[in-house]
Design a protein around this motif. Structure first.
Motif, PDB file in Angstrom:
ATOM      1  N   MET A 177       0.836  -1.198   0.000  1.00  0.00           N
ATOM      2  CA  MET A 177       0.000   0.000   0.000  1.00  0.00           C
ATOM      3  C   MET A 177       0.873   1.251   0.000  1.00  0.00           C
ATOM      4  N   LYS A 178       0.429   2.251  -0.740  1.00  0.00           N
ATOM      5  CA  LYS A 178       1.151   3.513  -0.783  1.00  0.00           C
ATOM      6  C   LYS A 178       0.751   4.378   0.409  1.00  0.00           C
ATOM      7  N   TYR A 179       1.750   4.974   1.059  1.00  0.00           N
ATOM      8  CA  TYR A 179       1.484   5.814   2.227  1.00  0.00           C
ATOM      9  C   TYR A 179       1.871   7.262   1.948  1.00  0.00           C
ATOM     10  N   PRO A 180       1.120   8.209   2.531  1.00  0.00           N
ATOM     11  CA  PRO A 180       0.010   7.980   3.461  1.00  0.00           C
ATOM     12  C   PRO A 180      -1.236   7.454   2.757  1.00  0.00           C
ATOM     13  N   ALA A 181      -1.891   6.480   3.398  1.00  0.00           N
ATOM     14  CA  ALA A 181      -3.164   5.975   2.897  1.00  0.00           C
ATOM     15  C   ALA A 181      -4.268   6.916   3.383  1.00  0.00           C
ATOM     16  N   VAL A 182      -5.085   7.391   2.466  1.00  0.00           N
ATOM     17  CA  VAL A 182      -6.174   8.307   2.816  1.00  0.00           C
ATOM     18  C   VAL A 182      -7.479   7.521   2.746  1.00  0.00           C
ATOM     19  N   LEU A 183      -8.102   7.293   3.916  1.00  0.00           N
ATOM     20  CA  LEU A 183      -9.262   6.408   3.991  1.00  0.00           C
ATOM     21  C   LEU A 183     -10.425   7.081   4.708  1.00  0.00           C
ATOM     22  N   PRO A 184     -11.670   6.729   4.333  1.00  0.00           N
ATOM     23  CA  PRO A 184     -12.840   7.250   5.051  1.00  0.00           C
ATOM     24  C   PRO A 184     -12.978   6.573   6.411  1.00  0.00           C
ATOM     25  N   PHE A 185     -13.735   7.202   7.298  1.00  0.00           N
ATOM     26  CA  PHE A 185     -13.876   6.666   8.652  1.00  0.00           C
ATOM     27  C   PHE A 185     -14.555   5.300   8.653  1.00  0.00           C
ATOM     28  N   SER A 186     -15.443   5.055   7.705  1.00  0.00           N
ATOM     29  CA  SER A 186     -16.122   3.757   7.640  1.00  0.00           C
ATOM     30  C   SER A 186     -15.133   2.618   7.421  1.00  0.00           C
ATOM     31  N   ASP A 187     -14.037   2.883   6.715  1.00  0.00           N
ATOM     32  CA  ASP A 187     -13.003   1.864   6.519  1.00  0.00           C
ATOM     33  C   ASP A 187     -12.067   1.775   7.722  1.00  0.00           C
ATOM     34  N   ILE A 188     -11.886   2.889   8.399  1.00  0.00           N
ATOM     35  CA  ILE A 188     -10.951   2.937   9.522  1.00  0.00           C
ATOM     36  C   ILE A 188     -11.548   2.337  10.789  1.00  0.00           C
ATOM     37  N   LEU A 189     -12.846   2.561  11.028  1.00  0.00           N
ATOM     38  CA  LEU A 189     -13.467   2.168  12.296  1.00  0.00           C
ATOM     39  C   LEU A 189     -13.270   0.698  12.654  1.00  0.00           C
ATOM     40  N   PRO A 190     -13.468  -0.257  11.723  1.00  0.00           N
ATOM     41  CA  PRO A 190     -13.317  -1.665  12.115  1.00  0.00           C
ATOM     42  C   PRO A 190     -11.921  -2.022  12.614  1.00  0.00           C
ATOM     43  N   ARG A 191     -10.930  -1.225  12.263  1.00  0.00           N
ATOM     44  CA  ARG A 191      -9.568  -1.517  12.717  1.00  0.00           C
ATOM     45  C   ARG A 191      -8.955  -0.348  13.485  1.00  0.00           C
ATOM     46  N   LEU A 192      -9.823   0.435  14.124  1.00  0.00           N
ATOM     47  CA  LEU A 192      -9.348   1.603  14.864  1.00  0.00           C
ATOM     48  C   LEU A 192      -8.361   1.207  15.954  1.00  0.00           C
ATOM     49  N   SER A 193      -8.610   0.062  16.587  1.00  0.00           N
ATOM     50  CA  SER A 193      -7.736  -0.379  17.683  1.00  0.00           C
ATOM     51  C   SER A 193      -6.376  -0.864  17.192  1.00  0.00           C
ATOM     52  N   GLU A 194      -6.216  -1.047  15.890  1.00  0.00           N
ATOM     53  CA  GLU A 194      -4.951  -1.545  15.354  1.00  0.00           C
ATOM     54  C   GLU A 194      -3.895  -0.451  15.239  1.00  0.00           C
ATOM     55  N   PHE A 195      -4.316   0.804  15.275  1.00  0.00           N
ATOM     56  CA  PHE A 195      -3.341   1.892  15.157  1.00  0.00           C
ATOM     57  C   PHE A 195      -2.573   2.049  16.465  1.00  0.00           C
ATOM     58  N   ASP A 196      -1.290   2.294  16.334  1.00  0.00           N
ATOM     59  CA  ASP A 196      -0.449   2.481  17.516  1.00  0.00           C
ATOM     60  C   ASP A 196      -0.649   3.857  18.138  1.00  0.00           C
ATOM     61  N   ALA A 197      -1.113   4.797  17.350  1.00  0.00           N
ATOM     62  CA  ALA A 197      -1.412   6.136  17.860  1.00  0.00           C
ATOM     63  C   ALA A 197      -2.446   6.777  16.950  1.00  0.00           C
ATOM     64  N   ILE A 198      -3.345   7.543  17.561  1.00  0.00           N
ATOM     65  CA  ILE A 198      -4.290   8.370  16.812  1.00  0.00           C
ATOM     66  C   ILE A 198      -3.883   9.808  17.086  1.00  0.00           C
ATOM     67  N   ILE A 199      -3.447  10.501  16.051  1.00  0.00           N
ATOM     68  CA  ILE A 199      -2.860  11.832  16.218  1.00  0.00           C
ATOM     69  C   ILE A 199      -3.819  12.884  15.677  1.00  0.00           C
ATOM     70  N   ASP A 200      -4.279  13.732  16.566  1.00  0.00           N
ATOM     71  CA  ASP A 200      -5.128  14.870  16.217  1.00  0.00           C
ATOM     72  C   ASP A 200      -4.212  16.082  16.098  1.00  0.00           C
ATOM     73  N   VAL A 201      -4.081  16.623  14.887  1.00  0.00           N
ATOM     74  CA  VAL A 201      -3.147  17.727  14.673  1.00  0.00           C
ATOM     75  C   VAL A 201      -3.830  19.086  14.750  1.00  0.00           C
ATOM     76  N   ARG A 202      -5.093  19.114  15.159  1.00  0.00           N
ATOM     77  CA  ARG A 202      -5.784  20.395  15.309  1.00  0.00           C
ATOM     78  C   ARG A 202      -5.230  21.162  16.511  1.00  0.00           C
ATOM     79  N   SER A 203      -5.700  22.373  16.668  1.00  0.00           N
ATOM     80  CA  SER A 203      -5.226  23.216  17.767  1.00  0.00           C
ATOM     81  C   SER A 203      -5.703  22.670  19.108  1.00  0.00           C
ATOM     82  N   PRO A 204      -5.056  23.059  20.203  1.00  0.00           N
ATOM     83  CA  PRO A 204      -5.470  22.569  21.524  1.00  0.00           C
ATOM     84  C   PRO A 204      -6.931  22.849  21.862  1.00  0.00           C
TER      85      PRO A 204
END
Length: 359
Positions: free
Chosen positions: A1-28
Motif C-alpha cells: 500500500m502507498k502511504y500515506p493511505a487516505v481512507l474514510p472513517f467507515s473503513d478505519i473504524l473496524p480496525r481503529l484499535s490496530e493503530f499504535d497512535a491516533i494523532i489529532d493535529v488540530r489546535s489545543p
C-alpha cells in the motif's frame, strides 16, 4: 500500500484499535472540545498561530498566509518528531486527522510517510468522524432490547449500584459519570467541569459501540439533560420505554449516602447556600433562608432530610411515572443499608432477575 493511505472513517473504524497512535493535529482548543477517543494532540498550529495565519489570510492574501502557515507547521512537526516520535520503530502505525480539509493532517502524514512509517490519514477529518457519531447515536440504542432503567428517589443509591454492576462485568451506561454531573441543581462536581456536548456524545458512542445487543444494559433514570448536557433522543426514547427496577432505601440511609457523596457541600456551607438560592422560585425566600441557616449552622443531616422530603421526593414522584411508561410494573430492589456488601448483593440479585427474564 502507498502511504500515506487516505481512507474514510467507515473503513478505519473496524480496525481503529490496530493503530499504535491516533494523532489529532488540530489546535489545543479544537482538541479540548472533542476528539476521536484515544487520540493525542500534536497540533501543527496552536491557537495563537491559527489566529495569526487566519488574520493574514483575510487582511493580506492567501499566498502570504500559506507562507507563514507552512513555516509554522514545518517547525511544529519537526518539534513533535524530535520530542516524541523518534523512538518509534519502522512498523509504528499512526492515524492522523485534522478538522476537514486535510491540509494540516496532510502535512503531518506526508512527512511521517516519507520517514517510512505506514501512516493513515482520515479522509474528511474530525468532521467525518463527527458525522458518523451522530448517525450511530440515532441507531445504536435501538439495537438493545434489554435495557433496564434503575429508578428510585434521590439518594437511593442508583449511581453506586451502577458502579458495582460495572465492576461485576455488566454492561452499564453511567450518564452522570460521562457528563461529570449528578443531574440536579446541586449536581455539579467539585473542581471538575462538564465536558462539551460533543465530547459527551463521543464518550457515549464509544461505550455503546462496544456493547453486546444480546446482553442487558443498565442505566439510571435521568431526565433529558444532565447538567447542561442533552441525552441523545434515541437513547432517551429507548430508556423511557424500558423495564424498570425500583431501588429502595430508607430515608435515614439516604441522608447518610448523600452526605458522603456531597461531602464537598458539607465542608463548604457557603457554596451550598449559593446553590440553594437557585431554588427560591420553587420554594420561596423564607424556606430557602431556613435551609441556608441549617447549612450555616452545620445541621447538614437535618437539611438533607428536609430537602429530600420537601423538594426532591415530590419532584421525583411527579416525573417518574409520567416519563417512564413501565415504572408501574417496576421490580422492587430493597437495599438494607449503604455498605459495600449490600450493593454487591443487590447487583448480583439484579443481574439474576434480568438474566432470568423476570422483568
Amino acid at each position: 500500500m502507498k502511504y500515506p493511505a487516505v481512507l474514510p472513517f467507515s473503513d478505519i473504524l473496524p480496525r481503529l484499535s490496530e493503530f499504535d497512535a491516533i494523532i489529532d493535529v488540530r489546535s489545543p482548543s479544537e482538541f479540548a472540545e472533542d476528539h476521536v477517543p484515544g487520540a493525542i494532540n500534536l497540533p501543527v498550529l496552536d491557537d495563537d498561530e491559527r489566529v495569526r495565519v487566519g488574520t493574514l489570510y483575510k487582511q493580506t492574501s492567501a499566498f502570504e498566509a500559506k507562507k507563514l502557515g507552512a513555516a509554522l507547521i514545518a517547525k511544529n512537526i519537526a518539534r513533535h518528531i524530535e520530542d516524541g516520535l523518534l523512538g518509534h520503530p519502522q512498523q509504528w502505525k499512526p492515524l492522523v486527522y485534522c478538522w476537514r480539509g486535510g491540509n494540516r493532517s496532510g502535512a503531518m502524514a506526508h512527512i511521517l510517510a516519507r520517514i517510512g512509517w505506514p501512516v493513515t490519514q482520515l479522509d474528511g477529518g474530525y468532521k467525518e468522524y463527527r458525522r458518523h457519531v451522530n448517525a450511530e447515536l440515532a441507531t445504536l440504542p435501538v439495537q438493545f432490547d434489554f435495557i433496564n432503567v434503575l429508578c428510585g428517589p434521590t439518594g437511593s443509591g442508583k449511581s453506586r449500584l451502577l458502579q458495582v454492576l460495572d465492576q461485576q462485568g455488566a454492561q452499564v451506561i453511567d450518564l452522570e459519570q460521562l457528563a461529570a454531573h449528578r443531574g440536579s441543581v446541586l449536581g455539579g462536581l467539585p473542581e471538575e467541569e462538564q465536558p462539551s456536548q460533543k465530547a459527551f456524545e463521543s464518550a457515549l458512542w464509544q461505550q455503546l459501540r462496544h456493547f453486546d445487543p444480546a446482553l442487558p444494559v443498565f442505566i439510571e433514570s435521568e431526565s433529558k439533560k444532565v447538567g447542561r448536557l442533552r441525552v441523545p433522543d434515541a437513547l432517551m426514547e429507548k430508556m423511557r420505554a424500558a423495564a424498570c427496577t425500583d431501588v429502595q432505601l430508607d430515608t435515614a440511609q439516604r441522608v447518610q449516602l448523600l452526605m458522603q457523596d456531597y461531602a464537598h457541600y458539607v465542608a463548604d456551607p457557603t457554596g451550598l447556600n449559593v446553590q440553594l438560592a437557585l431554588l427560591t422560585q420553587l420554594h420561596g425566600k423564607e424556606k430557602i433562608a431556613h435551609w441556608q441557616q441549617l447549612a450555616t449552622a452545620g445541621r447538614m443531616a437535618e437539611l438533607v432530610e428536609e430537602l429530600l422530603v420537601q423538594h426532591y421526593d415530590p419532584v421525583y414522584r411527579q416525573s417518574i411515572a409520567r416519563n417512564f411508561s413501565r415504572y408501574a410494573q417496576a421490580t422492587p430492589l430493597v437495599l438494607p443499608d449503604i455498605s459495600e456488601h449490600a450493593f454487591e448483593q443487590a447487583a448480583r440479585a439484579l443481574c439474576a432477575i434480568v438474566g432470568d427474564g423476570k422483568q
